[in-house]
Each structure stands twice: as structure tokens, then as C-alpha cells.
Design a protein around this motif. Structure first.
Motif, mmCIF file in Angstrom:
data_model
loop_
_atom_site.group_PDB
_atom_site.id
_atom_site.type_symbol
_atom_site.label_atom_id
_atom_site.label_comp_id
_atom_site.label_asym_id
_atom_site.label_seq_id
_atom_site.Cartn_x
_atom_site.Cartn_y
_atom_site.Cartn_z
ATOM 1 N N ARG A 37 -10.231 4.684 3.254
ATOM 2 C CA ARG A 37 -10.930 4.475 1.990
ATOM 3 C C ARG A 37 -10.389 3.252 1.257
ATOM 4 N NH1 ARG A 37 -14.614 8.643 0.195
ATOM 5 N NH2 ARG A 37 -15.014 7.174 -1.485
ATOM 6 N N THR A 38 -9.068 3.040 1.336
ATOM 7 C CA THR A 38 -8.484 1.875 0.669
ATOM 8 C C THR A 38 -8.949 0.583 1.323
ATOM 9 O OG1 THR A 38 -6.508 3.166 0.106
ATOM 10 C CG2 THR A 38 -6.333 0.766 -0.038
ATOM 11 N N MET A 39 -8.936 0.546 2.652
ATOM 12 C CA MET A 39 -9.330 -0.665 3.363
ATOM 13 C C MET A 39 -10.805 -0.986 3.160
ATOM 14 S SD MET A 39 -6.681 -1.981 5.059
ATOM 15 C CE MET A 39 -7.215 -2.796 6.547
ATOM 16 N N SER A 40 -11.624 0.028 3.001
ATOM 17 C CA SER A 40 -13.066 -0.212 2.874
ATOM 18 C C SER A 40 -13.522 -0.421 1.434
ATOM 19 C CB SER A 40 -13.857 0.955 3.484
ATOM 20 O OG SER A 40 -13.588 2.161 2.784
ATOM 21 N N GLU A 41 -12.772 0.157 0.462
ATOM 22 C CA GLU A 41 -13.249 0.116 -0.924
ATOM 23 C C GLU A 41 -12.284 -0.508 -1.915
ATOM 24 O OE1 GLU A 41 -14.933 3.981 -2.156
ATOM 25 O OE2 GLU A 41 -14.786 4.501 -0.034
ATOM 26 N N GLY A 42 -11.016 -0.679 -1.526
ATOM 27 C CA GLY A 42 -10.094 -1.338 -2.427
ATOM 28 C C GLY A 42 -9.029 -0.422 -3.002
ATOM 29 N N GLY B 233 -8.320 3.745 -3.508
ATOM 30 C CA GLY B 233 -7.157 4.338 -2.859
ATOM 31 C C GLY B 233 -6.335 5.184 -3.805
ATOM 32 N N PHE B 234 -6.159 4.715 -5.036
ATOM 33 C CA PHE B 234 -5.406 5.499 -6.014
ATOM 34 C C PHE B 234 -6.153 6.781 -6.398
ATOM 35 C CE2 PHE B 234 -3.237 1.381 -7.422
ATOM 36 C CZ PHE B 234 -2.124 1.653 -6.642
ATOM 37 N N ARG B 235 -7.482 6.708 -6.455
ATOM 38 C CA ARG B 235 -8.255 7.931 -6.717
ATOM 39 C C ARG B 235 -8.093 8.915 -5.567
ATOM 40 N NH1 ARG B 235 -12.002 4.105 -8.735
ATOM 41 N NH2 ARG B 235 -13.199 4.144 -6.792
ATOM 42 N N VAL B 236 -8.028 8.390 -4.345
ATOM 43 C CA VAL B 236 -7.803 9.250 -3.183
ATOM 44 C C VAL B 236 -6.444 9.928 -3.280
ATOM 45 C CG1 VAL B 236 -7.354 9.213 -0.696
ATOM 46 C CG2 VAL B 236 -9.342 8.019 -1.613
ATOM 47 N N SER C 257 -11.568 13.453 -1.593
ATOM 48 C CA SER C 257 -10.201 13.566 -1.091
ATOM 49 C C SER C 257 -9.594 14.924 -1.420
ATOM 50 C CB SER C 257 -9.330 12.445 -1.662
ATOM 51 O OG SER C 257 -9.328 12.458 -3.080
ATOM 52 N N SER C 258 -9.948 15.496 -2.560
ATOM 53 C CA SER C 258 -9.475 16.841 -2.894
ATOM 54 C C SER C 258 -9.949 17.846 -1.852
ATOM 55 C CB SER C 258 -9.969 17.253 -4.283
ATOM 56 O OG SER C 258 -9.467 16.406 -5.284
ATOM 57 N N GLY D 236 4.829 8.287 -1.597
ATOM 58 C CA GLY D 236 4.617 7.663 -0.295
ATOM 59 C C GLY D 236 3.172 7.235 -0.108
ATOM 60 N N ASP D 237 2.227 8.069 -0.582
ATOM 61 C CA ASP D 237 0.809 7.712 -0.487
ATOM 62 C C ASP D 237 0.493 6.470 -1.306
ATOM 63 O OD1 ASP D 237 0.337 9.870 1.163
ATOM 64 O OD2 ASP D 237 -0.260 11.207 -0.466
ATOM 65 N N VAL D 238 1.130 6.337 -2.471
ATOM 66 C CA VAL D 238 0.928 5.142 -3.298
ATOM 67 C C VAL D 238 1.369 3.894 -2.544
ATOM 68 C CG1 VAL D 238 1.726 3.940 -5.375
ATOM 69 C CG2 VAL D 238 1.045 6.341 -5.510
#
Length: 201
Positions: free
Chosen positions: A28-33, A37-40, A111-112, A158-160
């Protein structure tokens, strides 16, 4: 003191072990920014808190005692991932190049659900957290929930880091309309892989 260091380091190690949540976050981060990614990450944290609560109250023990229930939840989660993969493929075919961001579902909501529908997370907290509980805890349920929440926060850290690295790769290594189109297809493939991992892993 050594126990706290072991707890913190163990959580970070688990945060960087490749799994469904990491693959989903990267895709999601690579495709949307970075913002997506932070929302995920926030959504995965909230979904993990559900598993922390399940483990703290002892409900996770039912998953161990009932393989049928565990398999039902596992198949439901895998089927949801596969459904998302097909839906994204349909969106890629139906929408033009410039409308991808507008048709994306909520990163937080999706993501939830991705995390909640992975029953292995409940078993992880049930097995991992009690090792770090103080002896003779007067309120074991509350203590387990607090320690589980702390572990969840550390793993979210770690996800951040994963989001920051992924967004940096997107910015400095790849880009352009061609990448966006391939990125959309990659997200679909990721979901198909996640479905297989949850069902057969």
C-alpha cells in the motif's frame, strides 16, 4: 532491566519478520504513498489491539482448543484477501490511469480487517506476552492487556520504519505512470499471496 531489554528487542525482531501485515504495508505504501502507509500502520495497530484483548481475556485459548474454529477464521481471512485481490484487478481494468487514488478503499478500514482476520495474531500474543508478565500479578488480565498493548506499540514502531523505507524507495528508485500501473497489479498479487499464506501457511 535485562528482561525489559529482551522484551523490547524481541518485539522489534517480530516487527521485521516478513508476514501478511508487512507485505500489505509495503504494497500500500509503494502504490499510494507515505500517508496511506501511516493509515495502514494505524489500522494494523487497532486490529492487533483486538487480538491483544482476545489474548488477555483468555478467549484465544478457544482457538487452541477448537481447531475447527481456528480453521474457520483462517479460511475467512484468506478468502477476504483473495476477494480484495480480485476487486483490485477489476478496478485496474475498469478505471483509467489517473483515477487510481480516487477509487482506493480506506487504508485504515481495510488494514484493520486484514489484521483482525488473521487468527494467528491472537495465538502469538497468547504465547508471547505471558513470558514477560511479573510474577504473582494481582490483576493478570489487566497486566496482560497493558503488556500486550506495549508490545503492539513497539511493533508499530517497526511498521513506521517500514513505511518510511518503502516510501523512500518509491521516491528515489522508481516512479512514473508505468510504475503506477504495475504497482496496482502488484497490490492485487500481494493479496492473492496473503490469501494463500493465511489459508495454507
Amino acid at each position: 532491566m535485562d528482561n525489559y531489554v529482551l522484551f523490547f528487542s524481541s518485539c522489534l525482531v517480530f516487527a521485521f519478520v516478513p508476514g501478511p501485515a508487512m507485505l500489505y504495508t509495503v504494497s500500500r505504501t509503494m502504490s499510494e504513498g507515505r500517508a496511506a502507509g501511516f493509515r495502514v500502520v494505524t489500522g494494523i495497530f487497532c486490529g492487533s489491539q483486538v487480538h491483544v484483548l482476545i489474548a488477555a481475556t483468555g478467549a484465544a485459548s478457544f482457538l487452541l482448543a477448537s481447531p475447527v474454529l481456528f480453521d474457520y477464521l483462517r479460511y475467512a481471512g484468506g478468502a477476504y484477501f483473495i476477494y480484495l485481490g480480485f476487486r483490485k484487478l477489476v478496478q485496474v481494468r475498469a478505471q483509467g490511469p489517473g483515477s487510481f487514488e480516487a477509487i482506493q478503499p480506506s487504508s485504515f478500514k481495510e488494514s484493520s480487517l486484514v489484521e483482525i482476520l488473521n487468527p494467528k495474531s491472537s495465538l502469538f500474543y497468547l504465547a508471547f506476552i505471558p513470558q514477560f508478565l511479573p510474577q504473582a500479578t494481582p490483576q493478570p488480565v489487566l497486566t496482560l492487556f497493558v503488556v500486550g498493548t506495549l508490545a503492539n506499540l513497539i511493533m508499530s514502531l517497526g511498521d513506521v520504519i517500514i513505511v518510511l523505507v518503502s516510501s523512500s524507495m518509491k521516491k528515489h528508485i522508481i516512479g512514473g505512470a508505468g510504475y503506477q500501473q504495475h504497482g496496482r497489479l502488484a497490490v492485487s498479487v500481494i493479496f492473492f499471496l496473503l490469501g494463500g499464506v493465511v489459508i495454507f501457511g
